[in-house]
Motif scaffolding. Structure first.
Motif, mmCIF file in Angstrom:
data_model
loop_
_atom_site.group_PDB
_atom_site.id
_atom_site.type_symbol
_atom_site.label_atom_id
_atom_site.label_comp_id
_atom_site.label_asym_id
_atom_site.label_seq_id
_atom_site.Cartn_x
_atom_site.Cartn_y
_atom_site.Cartn_z
ATOM 1 N N HIS A 66 0.829 -1.204 0.000
ATOM 2 C CA HIS A 66 0.000 0.000 0.000
ATOM 3 C C HIS A 66 0.868 1.261 0.000
ATOM 4 C CE1 HIS A 66 -3.675 -2.287 0.536
ATOM 5 N NE2 HIS A 66 -3.151 -2.895 1.593
ATOM 6 N N ARG A 69 2.409 1.616 -3.436
ATOM 7 C CA ARG A 69 1.390 2.089 -4.390
ATOM 8 C C ARG A 69 1.117 3.576 -4.176
ATOM 9 N NH1 ARG A 69 -0.823 2.308 -9.123
ATOM 10 N NH2 ARG A 69 -3.076 2.451 -9.140
ATOM 11 N N GLN A 72 3.963 5.603 -5.563
ATOM 12 C CA GLN A 72 3.909 5.594 -7.025
ATOM 13 C C GLN A 72 2.833 6.556 -7.528
ATOM 14 O OE1 GLN A 72 2.693 1.822 -8.648
ATOM 15 N NE2 GLN A 72 2.889 2.494 -10.762
ATOM 16 N N GLU A 123 -5.145 6.920 -4.883
ATOM 17 C CA GLU A 123 -4.286 7.284 -3.749
ATOM 18 C C GLU A 123 -5.102 7.318 -2.459
ATOM 19 O OE1 GLU A 123 -1.074 10.725 -2.502
ATOM 20 O OE2 GLU A 123 -2.758 11.288 -3.784
ATOM 21 N N ALA A 126 -5.632 3.834 -1.267
ATOM 22 C CA ALA A 126 -4.415 3.311 -0.621
ATOM 23 C C ALA A 126 -4.274 3.892 0.779
ATOM 24 C CB ALA A 126 -3.187 3.638 -1.468
#
Length: 154
Positions: A66, A69, A72, A123, A126
């Protein structure tokens, strides 16, 4: 001819008994140390801290994808912001080109804004997935600090 002071060697059996008494005394002291209430408390605290560390490791393993991610997505959002800023500056400059170029740049900005919205939603997902994990990690950290403080007091 003796001068009255004979040198007698100690009886080996007597020395062995003294050694045995000392050995027994060392064993008794070791037993007292190992079974002292403070030592028992320390072992309990060490066991609880070990359990907390295991759980922390498990949570970090769950959180790692998480966090990766999220990082990123943040990177991609920043890249989109940079690209939109560059297009906006180009559109405002005198060398922005024809109406067709202006229209293409406006379309790209709209497309990038849509993509940015999708990335921000991902986002947020996450971050929401990380929230309970981070809360439990905070609780583990607080519990671990209490245990360390308890050890320091003793």
């Amino acid at each position: 001819m003796s001068d009255g002071a004979e040198t007698t060697s100690p009886d080996p059996l007597q020395l062995l008994l003294q050694l045995q008494d000392l050995d027994l005394h060392v064993d008794q002291l070791t037993h007292q140390i190992e079974h002292h209430p403070i030592r028992i408390d320390q072992r309990g605290i060490e066991a609880r801290r070990s359990t907390l560390e295991r759980r922390r490791g498990e949570l970090e393993a769950v959180a790692a994808p998480h966090r990766s991610r999220q990082a990123q997505l943040e990177h991609e959002i920043a890249a989109i912001d940079t690209r939109v800023l560059a297009i906006d500056q180009r559109m405002r400059s005198a060398a922005s080109g024809s109406f067709r170029d202006q229209e293409a740049m406006a379309g790209e900005v709209t497309s990038l804004a849509h993509r940015k919205g999708e990335l921000e939603d991902a986002e947020l997902e996450a971050m929401e997935a990380l929230e309970p994990i981070d809360e439990e990690l905070d609780q583990i950290g607080a519990a671990d600090q209490l245990l360390r403080d308890d050890v320091a007091e003793k």
